[in-house]
Design a protein around this motif. Structure first.
Motif, PDB file in Angstrom:
ATOM      1  N   PRO A 395       0.818  -1.217   0.000  1.00  0.00           N
ATOM      2  CA  PRO A 395       0.000   0.000   0.000  1.00  0.00           C
ATOM      3  C   PRO A 395       0.853   1.270   0.000  1.00  0.00           C
ATOM      4  O   PRO A 395       2.004   1.269   0.442  1.00  0.00           O
ATOM      5  N   ASP A 396       0.279   2.353  -0.504  1.00  0.00           N
ATOM      6  CA  ASP A 396       0.841   3.678  -0.283  1.00  0.00           C
ATOM      7  C   ASP A 396       0.626   4.037   1.180  1.00  0.00           C
ATOM      8  O   ASP A 396      -0.478   3.872   1.707  1.00  0.00           O
ATOM      9  N   ILE A 397       1.673   4.538   1.846  1.00  0.00           N
ATOM     10  CA  ILE A 397       1.606   4.807   3.285  1.00  0.00           C
ATOM     11  C   ILE A 397       1.733   6.306   3.521  1.00  0.00           C
ATOM     12  O   ILE A 397       2.753   6.917   3.193  1.00  0.00           O
ATOM     13  N   LEU A 398       0.701   6.887   4.110  1.00  0.00           N
ATOM     14  CA  LEU A 398       0.659   8.320   4.409  1.00  0.00           C
ATOM     15  C   LEU A 398       0.701   8.544   5.916  1.00  0.00           C
ATOM     16  O   LEU A 398      -0.103   7.951   6.642  1.00  0.00           O
ATOM     17  N   PRO A 399       1.596   9.384   6.423  1.00  0.00           N
ATOM     18  CA  PRO A 399       1.510   9.732   7.850  1.00  0.00           C
ATOM     19  C   PRO A 399       0.197  10.429   8.199  1.00  0.00           C
ATOM     20  O   PRO A 399      -0.342  10.238   9.276  1.00  0.00           O
TER      21      PRO A 399
END
Length: 464
Positions: A395-399
């Motif tokens: 997955p794309d991981i966003l803070p």
């Protein structure tokens, strides 16, 4: 994520959710979309309760203990839990059943906001993307596991609120009063869009938003622009200049207190490889903070917007100098911005620049906190590994999300790590006419969440 002895059960649970998607998902979503649960209009208060009654009937079938209660603003909220073993870990799941008013006349011909319409891969209806399909996906993933093996292997608590679209005004007070009832190990919830429709996204916080009004009230009525032009101050001109002082011509914020301190080198590195939202409008690369990349502007910086501006009669302009002007504005802000200083800093800025005639009116009692936490948190790593195993892609991981959610209620009041797994995409028309979700994305999300909840159950709900 699962040993070979249990892999067959995991695969069978995912096969059950595949069957559900093919045979029942659209019908279940249609019944939820048909409820006109608009929180912005008090006339639909009964529909908010009706929506929660429908979710209650759904979870009652799977052994949840439920109650519908009122928050401080009188909006109903559903609490449900399934406690399998006090020794198990507990997952808190959240969603909201309220929707934005649909502006029915603006929807494309052939679409009704409250009738699910299927056109190819698109499922149209108000609340499809935000948020009815998203929490329906998560609930059905739980049910698939219960149907497969009769238990989850962890405890679940569920919160469905009905005032998110008006800022969740009573949610935080309700959480403070019911913190023991809502205690858990982690929040796993779904809202907002993926960065890319074909790739799962995981984010762990959100920017916050503060809306306010700027008003210039000079006189009770308008006066003839010929007789009084050059003699009477124009409130719209004063207001326009006041607004333009907040940013420069490309939208770069000029108020020092509104410029966050959290865009560190580590944070920049963590988001540097992320894609921009695709499937949405074309990006204006020459807008916003000049020294930042578009990704840094969206996820690591603050943005100021004028949501509406009004003076005179826009529908029928008269040859008159208006007596007043008003603009509704918004600051979206990240961690590293003191929410208590946002409006006081703006007041000082206006006064220092000669705009004492501009009144500043807050739109809510308290500014809320922006939230984020590190992508190397054990829960994040576990969720990412599980989704990767099911989907075959990382997955794309966003803070943090660029949009806003009541995430601070979970992090600041309940002290939870928060994992958000969105089941929509940037082109979904959330809050706009022709809102929809994509069938392939829904199917993918059902599979990912079923695999995730299975994996959590294999660990007894305890990751750390």
């Amino acid at each position: 994520m699962t040993n070979s002895a249990d892999q067959g059960g995991r695969d069978q649970a995912i096969a059950k959710i595949d069957c559900y998607f093919r045979n029942s998902f659209n019908d279940d979503l249609a019944s939820l979309i048909a409820v006109r649960s608009e929180s912005q209009d008090p006339a639909f208060a009964g529909e908010l309760r009706r929506y929660l009654d429908m979710i209650t009937s759904l979870v009652d079938q799977f052994g949840f203990v439920t109650s519908i209660e009122a928050t401080a603003d009188a909006s109903p909220i559903l609490l449900a839990n399934r406690i399998e073993n006090p020794e198990f870990g507990t997952v808190l799941i959240y969603g909201h059943g309220d929707v934005c008013a649909p502006d029915t006349r603006s929807w494309r011909e052939g679409l009704d906001p409250y009738v699910l319409t299927v056109e190819g891969d698109r499922l149209y209806g108000r609340g499809t993307a935000d948020n009815k399909a998203q929490h329906l996906i998560n609930l059905q993933a739980l049910f698939a596991i219960l149907q497969q093996k009769g238990s989850l292997g962890f405890n679940v608590k569920l919160v469905i609120e009905t005032s998110e679209e008006i800022g969740s005004p009573g949610l935080r007070k309700f959480f403070k009063a019911n913190a023991d009832r809502l205690s858990a190990d982690v929040l796993i919830a779904s809202d907002g869009p993926r960065l890319r429709s074909g790739v799962p996204t995981v984010f762990m916080g959100s920017r916050a938003a503060l809306n306010f009004e700027l008003r210039v009230n000079l006189r009770e009525r308008a006066y003839h622009s010929g007789n009084f032009g050059g003699l009477l101050a124009d409130p719209a001109i004063i207001l326009s200049h006041a607004i333009s002082s907040i940013t420069d011509a490309r939208g770069q914020i000029r108020i020092s207190e509104w410029r966050p301190t959290s865009l560190t080198d580590d944070f920049r590195t963590s988001i540097a490889s992320l894609p921009l939202l695709v499937d949405g409008p074309s990006i204006d690369y020459d807008w916003g903070e000049e020294d930042l990349t578009p990704i840094e502007r969206a996820f690591g910086w603050n943005s100021f917007a004028v949501l509406s501006i009004h003076s005179g009669n826009p529908a029928s302009p008269q040859n008159a100098i208006a007596g007043s002007a008003v603009a509704t504005c918004q600051l979206r802000y990240v961690v590293g911005t003191d929410p208590a200083e946002i409006l006081p800093a703006l007041r000082r800025h206006l006064d220092d620049n000669g705009y004492k005639a501009v009144q500043l009116v807050g739109r809510r009692e308290d500014a809320v906190a922006a939230t984020r936490f590190a992508p190397d948190h054990p829960w994040v790593e576990f969720v990412v590994a599980s989704i990767s195993a099911t989907s075959g892609m990382r997955p794309d991981i966003l803070p943090n999300l660029a949009g806003s959610l009541p995430n601070d209620a979970f992090t600041e009041i309940l002290n939870l790590p928060t994992i958000w797994i969105p089941h929509s995409y940037a082109g979904c028309c959330q809050h706009a006419p022709n809102e929809h979700v994509l069938s392939p994305l829904v199917h993918d999300a059902l599979r990912n969440m079923t695999g995730l909840f299975w994996d959590i159950g294999e660990r007894g709900g305890k990751i750390q």
